[in-house]
Design an enzyme around this catalytic site. Structure first.
Site, PDB file in Angstrom:
ATOM      1  N   GLU A 186       0.812  -1.233   0.000  1.00 44.94           N
ATOM      2  CA  GLU A 186       0.000   0.000   0.000  1.00 44.94           C
ATOM      3  C   GLU A 186       0.838   1.272   0.000  1.00 44.94           C
ATOM      4  O   GLU A 186       0.542   2.228   0.726  1.00 44.94           O
ATOM      5  CB  GLU A 186      -0.953   0.000   1.195  1.00 44.94           C
ATOM      6  CG  GLU A 186      -1.968  -1.127   1.142  1.00 44.94           C
ATOM      7  CD  GLU A 186      -3.066  -1.005   2.177  1.00 44.94           C
ATOM      8  OE1 GLU A 186      -2.853  -0.333   3.197  1.00 44.94           O
ATOM      9  OE2 GLU A 186      -4.133  -1.600   1.971  1.00 44.94           O
ATOM     10  N   GLU A 390      -5.903  -8.564  -0.243  1.00 44.40           N
ATOM     11  CA  GLU A 390      -6.581  -8.127   0.982  1.00 44.40           C
ATOM     12  C   GLU A 390      -8.017  -7.792   0.663  1.00 44.40           C
ATOM     13  O   GLU A 390      -8.283  -6.969  -0.226  1.00 44.40           O
ATOM     14  CB  GLU A 390      -5.928  -6.870   1.591  1.00 44.40           C
ATOM     15  CG  GLU A 390      -4.588  -7.098   2.211  1.00 44.40           C
ATOM     16  CD  GLU A 390      -4.073  -5.891   2.983  1.00 44.40           C
ATOM     17  OE1 GLU A 390      -4.892  -5.099   3.509  1.00 44.40           O
ATOM     18  OE2 GLU A 390      -2.849  -5.737   3.050  1.00 44.40           O
TER      19      GLU A 390
HETATM   20  C1  BG6 Z   1      -4.642  -2.536   4.998  1.00 47.14           C
HETATM   21  C2  BG6 Z   1      -3.293  -2.978   5.523  1.00 47.14           C
HETATM   22  O1  BG6 Z   1      -4.606  -1.160   4.874  1.00 47.14           O
HETATM   23  O2  BG6 Z   1      -5.760  -2.732   5.769  1.00 47.14           O
HETATM   24  C3  BG6 Z   1      -3.363  -4.041   6.578  1.00 47.14           C
HETATM   25  O3  BG6 Z   1      -2.432  -3.396   4.490  1.00 47.14           O
HETATM   26  C4  BG6 Z   1      -4.522  -3.771   7.517  1.00 47.14           C
HETATM   27  O4  BG6 Z   1      -2.123  -4.086   7.224  1.00 47.14           O
HETATM   28  C5  BG6 Z   1      -5.820  -3.785   6.708  1.00 47.14           C
HETATM   29  O5  BG6 Z   1      -4.603  -4.597   8.622  1.00 47.14           O
HETATM   30  C6  BG6 Z   1      -7.070  -3.563   7.536  1.00 47.14           C
HETATM   31  O6  BG6 Z   1      -6.960  -2.402   8.307  1.00 47.14           O
HETATM   32  P1  BG6 Z   1      -7.200  -2.415   9.869  1.00 47.14           P
HETATM   33  O7  BG6 Z   1      -6.876  -1.031  10.310  1.00 47.14           O
HETATM   34  O8  BG6 Z   1      -8.641  -2.755  10.040  1.00 47.14           O
HETATM   35  O9  BG6 Z   1      -6.280  -3.447  10.451  1.00 47.14           O
END
Ligand code: BG6
Length: 494
Positions: A186, A390
Site C-alpha cells: 500500500e 486483501e
Molecule cells: C490494509 C493494511 O490497509 O488494511 C493491513 O495493508 C490492515 O495491514 C488492513 O490490517 C485492515 O486495516 P485495519 O486497520 O482494520 O487493520
C-alpha cells in the site's frame, strides 16, 4: 448450480503482515521498525521524541499505552500451529511479510542477521510442506526505525542502497522457497500518511514537537526513490531467478471513488482523487510512466526531481509482473466535503445506494460491486494479472457460552465479494487469487487494537493485553474451507 469461472489453480488463501502478528519485536536480534513505535498507523502520537542533545528523533514509548503488536499473537513462536489451521481450510497460498529489521536490524548493516534469515526459511518451508504457496511482501509498513531516525527514511537516496542489500539477501536466500513477491505494501498511502506507511521522517524538522509533518519536497523525493527501488527489485529479482513473479501492492479501495453527483466538479474531483490516491504509483509501476499531473505538482511545490536518465529508463523498463491490491470498500467524492481517510480507504459523503455497512464501531460501507469495478478498471488500464491480496471485514466478536462465534456477517461479506470477482473474471479480468485479509485474528494496522477481528480463527487476546492466546475456530472456518474445496461453487449456495 451457477457456474463459477475461477481457474483450476486459483490461489485461495489468506494474508497477514509480520508486524501485526509475529510479536517477538526485540527477539533474536530484531530491532524496532516504524510500526513498533505506533499504536496503530493512524496514530497522531507516534513514540518519537526530538533529542536536543543529539539533534535527532529517538524512540520513546508511552507507558500509558499498550503496544499490542510487540507480542502480536505470538506467531513467531506458534507459527506451526497457525499454519496448520490455515492448511486445515485448504489454503493454496498464504501471504505474509518479512520484517526487514529481523534481517537487517538497523537497516544499514552489510551483513544480515542469520537468526532472522533462519526464521523465515523455516516459516516458508513449513508453508510449502503444508501445500501453501508463500506470497511474500518485502515491506509491509516495516522500514527499520533506525533508517528513519538516522537517515530520514525514504526521503534519502541512500535508502536505495540499503534496500538493494536487503532484497539481494532475501532473494538469494529464499529463491528455492518463494516465487511470488510483493514490493511495498500500500505504498500509495505515502501521500497521506508518509511516516508510518512509507517510512519517511523529516530529520531537519521546522517543528521538533511534530514528527508527522513531512514537507512536500521530501515526500516527492521519497516517491522518486521508491520508484527506483521498485524497478530495481524487478530487475534484480529476475536476474537472480527468472521464474520469480514480482508484483506491486496498492491500496485500491480508492479506485472505486465515485463522483457523488454528475456535477462536473464532482466528476473531476473523483478522478483527481483516484490519481493522487492510486494511479500516481500504479502507472509508473505497471506502465513505466510518471504521470503529467505528478510533474505539475512538482512544479507547483517547487520540487526538482532528482532522477537521472538511467533511472528514468530503469523505471520505464522494469515494470511489475502482476498487480496485487487491497479492496475493502468504495468511497464518494463531493465538492462539498473534505474527504477523510483510514486503512479501509477514502471516506466522503455516505453513498445512499449501498445496501449495508459493517456494524459498530467501524461501520465500513460494504460495496461488493466496487470490487468488480476495481478489477475492471485495473485490467483496462494495465492489462496485467491481478491478485486480490486483501479483502475482509473486521468485527467486534466475543465467543458465546459454547465458545463459538457465529460470524454470518463475514460469510455474507466474502460471498458477495466473490460473486463480483466471478463476474469480473467473465468480464475478462485475469484474477490469479483471493487472499482474505486476516484469516486469524491479529492486531489492527490502523488502530493497533485486537478488538477489530477479521479471522476465521479466534485468538484469545484483548485490547488491554490480557488473554491466553488460545486459538479456536469460528463458524466461518468450515464455510471458507468449503468455498475453497468447491473452487468457489459454495458462494452460490443458500
Ligand atoms: C490494509 C493494511 O490497509 O488494511 C493491513 O495493508 C490492515 O495491514 C488492513 O490490517 C485492515 O486495516 P485495519 O486497520 O482494520 O487493520
Amino acid at each position: 448450480m451457477t457456474k463459477t469461472y475461477f481457474k483450476k489453480d486459483f490461489l485461495w488463501g489468506g494474508a497477514v503482515a509480520a508486524n501485526q502478528l509475529e510479536g517477538a519485536w526485540m527477539e533474536d536480534g530484531k530491532l524496532p521498525n516504524i510500526t513498533d513505535v505506533c499504536v496503530g498507523i493512524s496514530t497522531n502520537e507516534p513514540g518519537l521524541v526530538w533529542n536536543n542533545n543529539t539533534n535527532k528523533w529517538e524512540m520513546k514509548l508511552d507507558d500509558k499505552k499498550t503496544y499490542l503488536s510487540h507480542e502480536g499473537i505470538d506467531f513467531y513462536h506458534r507459527y506451526k500451529e497457525d499454519l496448520k489451521l490455515m492448511a486445515g481450510m485448504g489454503f493454496k497460498a498464504f501471504r505474509t511479510s518479512i520484517a526487514w529489521s529481523r534481517i537487517f536490524p538497523k537497516g544499514d548493516e552489510d551483513q544480515p542477521n542469520m537468526k532472522g534469515l533462519k526464521f523465515y526459511k523455516d516459516l516458508f518451508r513449513e508453508m510449502r510442506r503444508l501445500g501453501m504457496e508463500p506470497v511474500i511482501t518485502l515491506s509491509h509498513y516495516e522500514t527499520p526505525l533506525y533508517l528513519l531516525t538516522e537517515y530520514g527514511g525514504w526521503g534519502n537516496r541512500k535508502m536505495i542502497g540499503f534496500w538493494e542489500n536487503y532484497i539481494r539477501t532475501v532473494f538469494n536466500y529464499y529463491k528455492d522457497d518463494v516465487t511470488y513477491w510483493l514490493t511495498f505494501n500500500e505504498i500509495n498511502n505515502m501521500y497521506r500518511r508518509p511516516v508510518a506507511s512509507a517510512g519517511i521522517l523529516d530529520i531537519h524538522p521546522a517543528d521538533t514537537s511534530d514528527p508527522l509533518t513531512i514537507p512536500d519536497k521530501i515526500k516527492w523525493q521519497a516517491y522518486c526513490n521508491l520508484l527506483i527501488a521498485n524497478a530495481m527489485t524487478v530487475k534484480i529479482g529476475h536476474e537472480i531467478d527468472p521464474s520469480f513473479k514480482i508484483g506491486c501492492m496498492l491500496s485500491c479501495s480508492s479506485v472505486a471513488t465515485y463522483p457523488y453527483t454528475c456535477d462536473p466538479k464532482d466528476v473531476w474531483g473523483a478522478l483527481n482523487l483516484q490519481r493522487i490516491s492510486n494511479f500516481y504509483f500504479g502507472d509508473p509501476f505497471c506502465l513505466g510512466i510518471i504521470p503529467g499531473y505528478v510533474k505539475r505538482i512538482w512544479r507547483e511545490v517547487g520540487y526538482i526531481p532528482d532522477l537521472t536518465d538511467e533511472e528514468y529508463d530503469l523505471i520505464k523498463k522494469y515494470t511489475v509482473d502482476f498487480f496485487s491490491f487491497s479492496y475493502y470498500r468504495s468511497g464518494t467524492y463531493s465538492k462539498d466535503v473534505k474527504n477523510a481517510f483510514d486503512t479501509g480507504g477514502i471516506t466522503g459523503k455516505d453513498n445512499p445506494y449501498l445496501r449495508y455497512e459493517a456494524p459498530e464501531p467501524w461501520k465500513w460501507p460494504v460495496d461488493p460491486e466496487g470490487l468488480r469495478y476495481t478489477l475492471n478498471v485495473l485490467t483496462d488500464r494495465y492489462h496485467l494479472p491481478l491478485m486480490i491480496v486483501e479483502n475482509g471485514i473486521g468485527l467486534d466478536e466475543t465467543p458465546d457460552e459454547n465458545h463459538m462465534i457465529n460470524d454470518d456477517f463475514r460469510k455474507l461479506y466474502i460471498k458477495e465479494h466473490l460473486i463480483q470477482v466471478n463476474e469480473a473474471i467473465q468480464d475478462g479480468c485475469d484474477v490469479m487469487g483471493y487472499l482474505y485479509w486476516g484469516p486469524i485474528d491479529i492486531v489492527s494496522a490502523g488502530t493497533g487494537e485486537m478488538k477489530k477481528r477479521y479471522g476465521f480463527v479466534y485468538v484469545d487476546r484483548h485490547n488491554d493485553g490480557t488473554g491466553t492466546l488460545e486459538r479456536s475456530k469460528k463458524a466461518s472456518y468450515d464455510w471458507y474451507k468449503e468455498v475453497i474445496s468447491s473452487n468457489g461453487e459454495k458462494i452460490f449456495e443458500d
